[in-house]
Write a protein that holds these residues in place. Structure first.
Motif, PDB file in Angstrom:
ATOM      1  N   GLY B  23      28.121  -0.255   7.065  1.00 56.58           N
ATOM      2  CA  GLY B  23      28.250   1.004   6.278  1.00 56.58           C
ATOM      3  C   GLY B  23      27.011   1.067   5.288  1.00 56.58           C
ATOM      4  N   ILE B  24      27.473   0.002   4.165  1.00 55.30           N
ATOM      5  CA  ILE B  24      26.761   0.266   3.034  1.00 55.30           C
ATOM      6  C   ILE B  24      25.359   0.379   3.916  1.00 55.30           C
ATOM      7  CG2 ILE B  24      26.167  -1.472   0.699  1.00 55.30           C
ATOM      8  CD1 ILE B  24      28.721  -2.065   0.376  1.00 55.30           C
ATOM      9  N   GLY B  25      24.804  -0.778   4.763  1.00 56.14           N
ATOM     10  CA  GLY B  25      23.544  -1.423   5.425  1.00 56.14           C
ATOM     11  C   GLY B  25      22.682   0.172   5.684  1.00 56.14           C
ATOM     12  N   ILE B  26      24.007   0.978   5.809  1.00 54.17           N
ATOM     13  CA  ILE B  26      23.349   2.257   7.248  1.00 54.17           C
ATOM     14  C   ILE B  26      22.919   3.216   6.161  1.00 54.17           C
ATOM     15  CG2 ILE B  26      23.975   4.093   8.044  1.00 54.17           C
ATOM     16  CD1 ILE B  26      25.441   2.937  10.091  1.00 54.17           C
ATOM     17  N   LEU B  27      23.138   3.186   4.923  1.00 58.63           N
ATOM     18  CA  LEU B  27      23.159   4.824   3.923  1.00 58.63           C
ATOM     19  C   LEU B  27      21.868   3.431   3.198  1.00 58.63           C
ATOM     20  CD1 LEU B  27      26.535   4.876   2.015  1.00 58.63           C
ATOM     21  CD2 LEU B  27      24.865   6.448   3.099  1.00 58.63           C
ATOM     22  N   THR B  28      22.207   2.223   3.099  1.00 60.79           N
ATOM     23  CA  THR B  28      20.620   2.014   1.904  1.00 60.79           C
ATOM     24  C   THR B  28      19.977   2.135   3.175  1.00 60.79           C
ATOM     25  OG1 THR B  28      22.378   0.471   1.474  1.00 60.79           O
ATOM     26  CG2 THR B  28      19.505  -0.153   0.869  1.00 60.79           C
ATOM     27  N   LEU B  29      19.705   1.536   4.036  1.00 62.99           N
ATOM     28  CA  LEU B  29      18.507   1.797   4.833  1.00 62.99           C
ATOM     29  C   LEU B  29      18.016   3.529   5.206  1.00 62.99           C
ATOM     30  CD1 LEU B  29      19.339   0.208   8.285  1.00 62.99           C
ATOM     31  CD2 LEU B  29      17.327  -0.392   6.848  1.00 62.99           C
ATOM     32  N   TYR B  30      18.819   4.075   4.935  1.00 65.68           N
ATOM     33  CA  TYR B  30      18.697   5.784   5.084  1.00 65.68           C
ATOM     34  C   TYR B  30      17.759   5.607   3.457  1.00 65.68           C
ATOM     35  CZ  TYR B  30      18.793  11.147   5.302  1.00 65.68           C
ATOM     36  OH  TYR B  30      18.805  12.041   5.004  1.00 65.68           O
ATOM     37  N   GLU B  41      10.143  11.672  11.719  1.00 65.38           N
ATOM     38  CA  GLU B  41      10.851  11.310  12.653  1.00 65.38           C
ATOM     39  C   GLU B  41      11.164   9.844  12.328  1.00 65.38           C
ATOM     40  OE1 GLU B  41      11.824  13.263  15.909  1.00 65.38           O
ATOM     41  OE2 GLU B  41      11.050  14.367  14.705  1.00 65.38           O
ATOM     42  N   LEU B  42      10.114   9.200  11.879  1.00 69.74           N
ATOM     43  CA  LEU B  42      10.008   7.878  11.600  1.00 69.74           C
ATOM     44  C   LEU B  42      11.640   7.054  10.649  1.00 69.74           C
ATOM     45  CD1 LEU B  42       9.141   4.697  11.619  1.00 69.74           C
ATOM     46  CD2 LEU B  42       8.272   5.534   9.947  1.00 69.74           C
ATOM     47  N   ARG B  43      11.976   8.450  10.092  1.00 72.95           N
ATOM     48  CA  ARG B  43      13.548   8.425   8.964  1.00 72.95           C
ATOM     49  C   ARG B  43      13.978   8.465   9.846  1.00 72.95           C
ATOM     50  NH1 ARG B  43      13.779  13.337   4.752  1.00 72.95           N
ATOM     51  NH2 ARG B  43      11.644  13.225   3.903  1.00 72.95           N
ATOM     52  N   ARG B  44      14.325   9.416  10.632  1.00 71.74           N
ATOM     53  CA  ARG B  44      15.708   9.080  11.963  1.00 71.74           C
ATOM     54  C   ARG B  44      15.478   7.838  12.084  1.00 71.74           C
ATOM     55  NH1 ARG B  44      14.779  14.178  14.000  1.00 71.74           N
ATOM     56  NH2 ARG B  44      15.687  12.426  16.409  1.00 71.74           N
ATOM     57  N   LEU B  45      14.641   7.540  13.149  1.00 75.63           N
ATOM     58  CA  LEU B  45      14.709   6.222  13.335  1.00 75.63           C
ATOM     59  C   LEU B  45      15.027   5.558  13.339  1.00 75.63           C
ATOM     60  CD1 LEU B  45      13.259   7.170  16.263  1.00 75.63           C
ATOM     61  CD2 LEU B  45      11.549   5.678  15.719  1.00 75.63           C
ATOM     62  N   VAL B  46      14.451   4.813  12.103  1.00 77.64           N
ATOM     63  CA  VAL B  46      15.566   3.289  11.432  1.00 77.64           C
ATOM     64  C   VAL B  46      17.148   3.493  11.477  1.00 77.64           C
ATOM     65  CG1 VAL B  46      15.355   1.845   9.547  1.00 77.64           C
ATOM     66  CG2 VAL B  46      13.219   3.296  10.653  1.00 77.64           C
ATOM     67  N   TYR B  47      17.479   4.534  10.840  1.00 77.06           N
ATOM     68  CA  TYR B  47      18.986   4.325  10.421  1.00 77.06           C
ATOM     69  C   TYR B  47      19.879   4.494  11.687  1.00 77.06           C
ATOM     70  CZ  TYR B  47      19.658   9.410   9.559  1.00 77.06           C
ATOM     71  OH  TYR B  47      18.988  10.588   9.628  1.00 77.06           O
ATOM     72  N   SER B 342      20.530  -5.696   6.807  1.00 79.37           N
ATOM     73  CA  SER B 342      18.730  -6.017   6.984  1.00 79.37           C
ATOM     74  C   SER B 342      18.527  -4.853   8.191  1.00 79.37           C
ATOM     75  CB  SER B 342      18.463  -6.892   7.002  1.00 79.37           C
ATOM     76  OG  SER B 342      17.842  -7.024   5.218  1.00 79.37           O
ATOM     77  N   TYR B 343      17.716  -4.109   8.570  1.00 77.93           N
ATOM     78  CA  TYR B 343      17.548  -4.099   9.527  1.00 77.93           C
ATOM     79  C   TYR B 343      16.627  -4.593  11.494  1.00 77.93           C
ATOM     80  CZ  TYR B 343      15.044  -1.690  13.510  1.00 77.93           C
ATOM     81  OH  TYR B 343      14.704  -0.542  14.297  1.00 77.93           O
TER      82      TYR B 343
END
Lengths: 606, 370
Positions: B23-30, B41-47, B342-343
């Protein structure tokens, strides 16, 4: 399992694991100590470095690919231009800085403020473009007042330059600023606001090739936002160079021939579909777009009654006039309603029901076979062929000749044209097809609509023995270092549904049209070259009886006929095919014929 | 298949730890992508993709819990051979991404077999060592098999080239081997040949890899080139101070100064925004996972389970440690992902499989009570 427990037991493993735990605790302690050192002990210094915001990321616009003609003559390049931007974070008070700037340059402030408002939401450290392509004098003034203009930055960016101004402008196209919608669409992932992208012509069709890839530069800046040190550069990758199929020498000639007229002239290599010239008149200057189009100039272009922004070669839809008789002839011969020996009599008119259809030659042509009928463009002959065929059979052949659908040329906005059928009319107008309408269609009047490029494709196929090639404007794509990226090979779209014999008969008719004194295209003959061609005079409206026979000049312009000429040469071994259309030019042979002749002469002479 | 005792002994704590870190990972990726991506688009894609991978990973984890982990003991060889086979295929038919051939593409899914091999190697080593462990430790003569099993994937991964993953494979194997004890003489010999090997290897390193190591030794010496990443990463981490700049407020990240901020340098984004407080919490979460894993190793009442646990937990430990140490400029820049943060789908899946097997060992520990 018991056997192993004798050698090592779980106590032994417990002991080993304790060792591992100690190792792990030590390792993670190192990380925590390091975090404490960086964030607490040294933290203030790092915070200062990050807050001063002295490091910036600048974007480097890649140089757009060049455009050359088929022989490597440079047509479109980039020249450096100076752009003025503002970084609102550095400006402290952007409005004050803008007032100062407009005062210094003696310009109205409104447009600059509008730019600032538009850019709402852009991070304060990102530059907002204020003025594009400013003069060197303006640059000198800004540089001299640096200290009064915090946050104002001047960047040098490549601007598109069309070397011969409006030469081939419809084919080359133009650039314009990317719109918000285009940015959001995701089709331009490497572009940002303020970028110029291709919006028309080759510039649009090959945008992905031209663009290359954006570079980045990490820089250190001082309190005025001036770069003091370049930290790291990721070079931009320049776009690819495009070699067109266009022959610029021929193009120049064609444009000179069209000057003062409204219309289009295009030429193709019939053996592969390469477009050799494509001119549409009047033209526009794509440089005006590259420099940032003004509202006024755009309005003038858009409201011009002669539509300079339209590429008439592919967007213009016209009745084909007598050039359509080629299609009727193919259909008639293939369907067996006539043969090469069929002779039909032309008394100058043809009676259908209670209507009389006239031949363009009031006195009549007398007895004609298919070759004479094509050469002398006898209407009465083709009325009868059309009547025997019926509109729907004729339409099948027209479709097979590529009419009624786009040719698929690399440029967008290509029009469909129209091949009428009885079903089409019923759906469209709710009235059944009238037999008399077939007669009009057979000689290219009536509902038919074609684009000049469709007719060029058609005459090319007649020239090469029946193969329809996709018209192409791009010969090859090269990377900036000159290595080949892609080469366009001829694409065959289909074959005419016509036998060799049929095509030979048509060819003879077209040769006679130009090379016999009785032919309608006699004006186009070139001594020593066997030109084959077909005139066309497309009625815009049926002229009032008292306007008929009046000299062209005394007819109202918008009522004059469109003039067509389609041709190829040499007939034995065709090297060039042309299609010429002059809007409201009057008779095909007089208005369009000479243009076609000079195009062929110019091309074959070199 | 699953009896009630198993559910009673399910290790909720380990599962919770993995979920919190993910969960911390997703927040940080965002945060890492939102300030930077010009295109929404790219912003949404990664997380979103990462969330998707975590969901798939949870599914795979549940699968890894269902069967009795002792099947792995019997299937060790086929699993190992399969993963090596995939590594060979990737060399010939893999997808190349920025000069390195690491990806195997199957329709919409692409996967790095080098991630999978970490697990299969641990399994086959655990089988071998659990059968032959003695208190005196392994001699060189007994170690030639494990050595070859390790060197085959190592070489296959290094030629991709992916030095980071290759080194992780080596470290995992070394950890498991040292855990089951090596004779002193053999240990000294192996250490010496390891050092000699890296000296020779230096000459085979690619230019950028040498540069990174040199830059680590003296970052200020080349602030414009390879040392640049290290300096930028230090500024990002250091400027976080105690409580950080706040979620989505990291400026270094926003300016895209951080290299690969959503993969290998994700921790610097986290450290900048959450400060010493947040970074310590994350480091302690990883510490908890590792300690918990080691306790599973002790509590497992049979050698295969113990060694398997140690191997899997060493994989998570080394990746977390090396990644954070690299971001904090304690180690040279090598491409090692931070587990579950990490992504990257392959890394997430592998970590979830490892977690699943640990859960499996943990809940079946009572079935062996003597």
């Amino acid at each position: 399992m018991d056997r192993y427990l004798h050698t090592v037991d779980s106590d032994w493993y417990r002991h080993r694991v304790s060792g591992a735990v100690i190792f792990v605790l030590v390792a993670f302690s190192i990380l925590l100590v390091r975090l404490y050192y960086l964030q607490i002990i040294e933290g203030d210094e790092f915070r200062r470095q990050s807050q001063e915001n002295c490091f910036r990321l600048q974007s480097i616009t890649p140089a757009r690919g060049f455009i050359f003609d088929r022989n490597g003559v440079l047509l479109v390049e980039n020249r450096p231009s100076f752009n003025v931007s503002i970084i609102s974070g550095d400006a402290k008070d952007p409005k004050k800085v803008l007032h100062k700037l407009t005062e210094l340059l003696n310009i109205v402030p409104e447009t600059l403020f509008a730019r600032l408002v538009e850019a709402k939401g852009v991070p304060s450290f990102k530059p907002i473009l204020l003025m594009r392509d400013v003069s060197r004098d303006a640059v000198a003034i800004i540089e001299a007042h640096r200290l009064d203009l915090p946050g104002i930055v001047i960047t040098v960016e490549p601007t598109r330059h069309y070397i011969e101004d409006n030469r081939a402008s419809h084919l080359l196209g133009y650039l314009s600023e990317i719109s918000r919608g285009e940015l959001k669409s995701g089709s331009f992932p490497d572009n940002k606001m303020g970028d110029f992208i291709g919006k028309f012509g080759v510039e649009k069709a090959l945008e992905p090739y031209f663009h290359g890839r954006r570079g980045k530069q990490h820089v250190e800046v001082n309190a005025f936002g001036l770069v003091t040190r370049i930290l790291k550069t990721e070079e931009a990758i320049p776009g690819k160079n495009i070699y067109l199929t266009l022959d610029i020498k021929l193009q120049r000639k064609v444009e000179a021939l069209l000057s003062g007229k409204v219309g289009t002239a295009i030429a193709m290599d019939p053996s592969n579909g390469h477009i050799l010239a494509m001119a549409s008149s009047p033209a526009y200057d794509p440089n005006a777009f590259a420099e940032g189009m003004t509202y006024e100039l755009w309005n003038n272009l858009a409201s011009d009654q002669f539509h300079p922004m339209e590429n008439k070669a592919i967007q213009g839809q016209y009745p084909p006039g007598s050039t359509y008789k080629i299609v009727t002839a193919i259909a008639g011969l293939e369907e067996g309603v006539i043969t090469e020996h069929t002779r039909l009599f032309c008394p100058g008119h043809y009676r259908y029901g209670n209507r009389t259809f006239r031949c363009w030659r009031r006195g009549g042509h007398g007895s004609m076979n298919i070759i004479d009928a094509l050469a002398q463009s006898c209407d009465v002959f083709f009325y009868q062929v059309g009547e025997k065929l019926g509109v729907d059979r004729l339409a099948r052949y027209a479709n097979a000749c590529g009419l009624g659908s786009p040719t698929g040329i690399d440029l967008d906005k290509e029009a469909n044209g129209l091949v009428p059928t009885s079903v089409w009319k019923l759906n469209r107008m709710g009235i059944p097809w009238q037999g008399g309408e077939t007669l009009s269609v057979a000689i290219g009047q009536g509902f038919n609509l074609v684009t000049p490029v469709q007719m060029l494709s058609l005459i090319s196929a007649v020239a090469n023995g029946g193969i329809r090639y996709k018209p192409s404007v791009v010969g090859r794509v090269e990377s900036p270092d000159g290595s080949l990226v892609e080469k366009q090979l001829p694409v065959a779209l289909g074959r005419f549904s016509a036998s060799t014999k049929t095509l030979q008969l048509i060819m003879r008719g077209l040769v006679d049209a130009v090379n016999k004194t009785t032919g309608t295209g006699w004006i186009v003959r070139i001594p020593g070259v066997n030109v084959a061609g077909k005139t066309g005079t497309a009625q815009v409206v049926a002229l009032e009886e008292d306007d008929k026979g009046k000299p062209l000049e005394s007819q109202p312009r918008h009522l004059r006929d469109h003039a067509w000429f389609i041709a190829f040469a040499p007939a034995e071994e065709p090297k060039i095919a042309v299609a010429v259309l002059i809007e409201h030019g009057g008779h095909g042979s007089k208005a369009a014929g000479p243009v076609a002749r000079e195009m062929i002469r110019t091309y074959l002479r070199d | 298949m699953i009896d009630r005792r198993l559910l009673q002994h399910f290790d909720w704590i380990l599962l919770a730890l993995a979920m919190v870190i993910g969960g911390i990972g997703i927040l940080t990726l965002y945060s890492a992508v939102s300030a930077n991506a010009e295109v929404a688009e790219l912003r949404r894609l990664v997380y979103i993709k990462q969330s998707y991978w975590l969901a798939v990973g949870t599914g795979v984890m549940i699968l890894s819990v269902l069967f009795n982990y002792r099947w792995l003991n019997r299937l060790a060889s086929p699993i190992y051979i399969l993963s090596i086979g995939l590594l060979v295929i990737v060399l010939f038919a893999g997808k190349e991404v920025s000069g390195s051939q690491r990806w195997l593409v199957l329709g919409p899914i692409s996967f790095q077999p080098s991630e999978l091999v970490k697990i299969s190697l641990v399994i086959i080593l655990a089988r071998y060592f659990s059968r032959h462990a003695t208190e005196r430790g392994f001699s060189l003569k007994e170690l030639w098999k494990p050595l070859i099993w390790t060197l085959i994937p190592f070489v296959l991964i290094v030629v991709q080239p992916d030095l980071g993953t290759g080194l992780i494979v080596l470290l995992i194997a070394a950890t498991v081997t040292i855990f089951v004890k090596i004779e002193r003489r053999s240990l000294m010999f192996l250490t010496a040949s390891g050092i000699a090997g890296s000296v020779v290897a230096w000459f085979f390193l690619k230019g950028y890899q040498k540069q990174r190591i040199l830059a680590f030794l003296d970052p200020e010496g080349d602030p414009l080139g390879a040392g640049y990443h290290i300096i930028q990463s230090k500024i990002a981490v250091g400027s976080g101070l105690f409580f950080g700049k706040g979620f989505l407020k990291g400026t270094q990240n926003a300016l895209s100064f951080l290299p690969e901020q959503h993969t290998d340098f994700i921790f610097s984004v986290l450290a900048e925004e959450w400060g010493f407080f947040g970074s310590s919490v994350v480091v302690l979460l990883y510490l908890l996972v590792v300690i918990w894993g080691l306790s599973i190793a002790i509590r497992s009442k049979e050698p295969f389970g113990t060694i398997l646990s140690v191997g899997l937990i060493s994989m998570i430990f080394w990746q977390a440690f090396i990644n954070v140490a690299m971001v904090l400029a304690l180690l040279p820049v090598v491409g090692v992902p931070l587990p579950l943060i990490s992504y990257g789908g392959s890394s997430v899946l592998t970590t979830m499989i490892a977690t699943g097997i640990l859960l499996n060992i943990s809940m079946r520990r009572f079935l062996f009570k003597e």
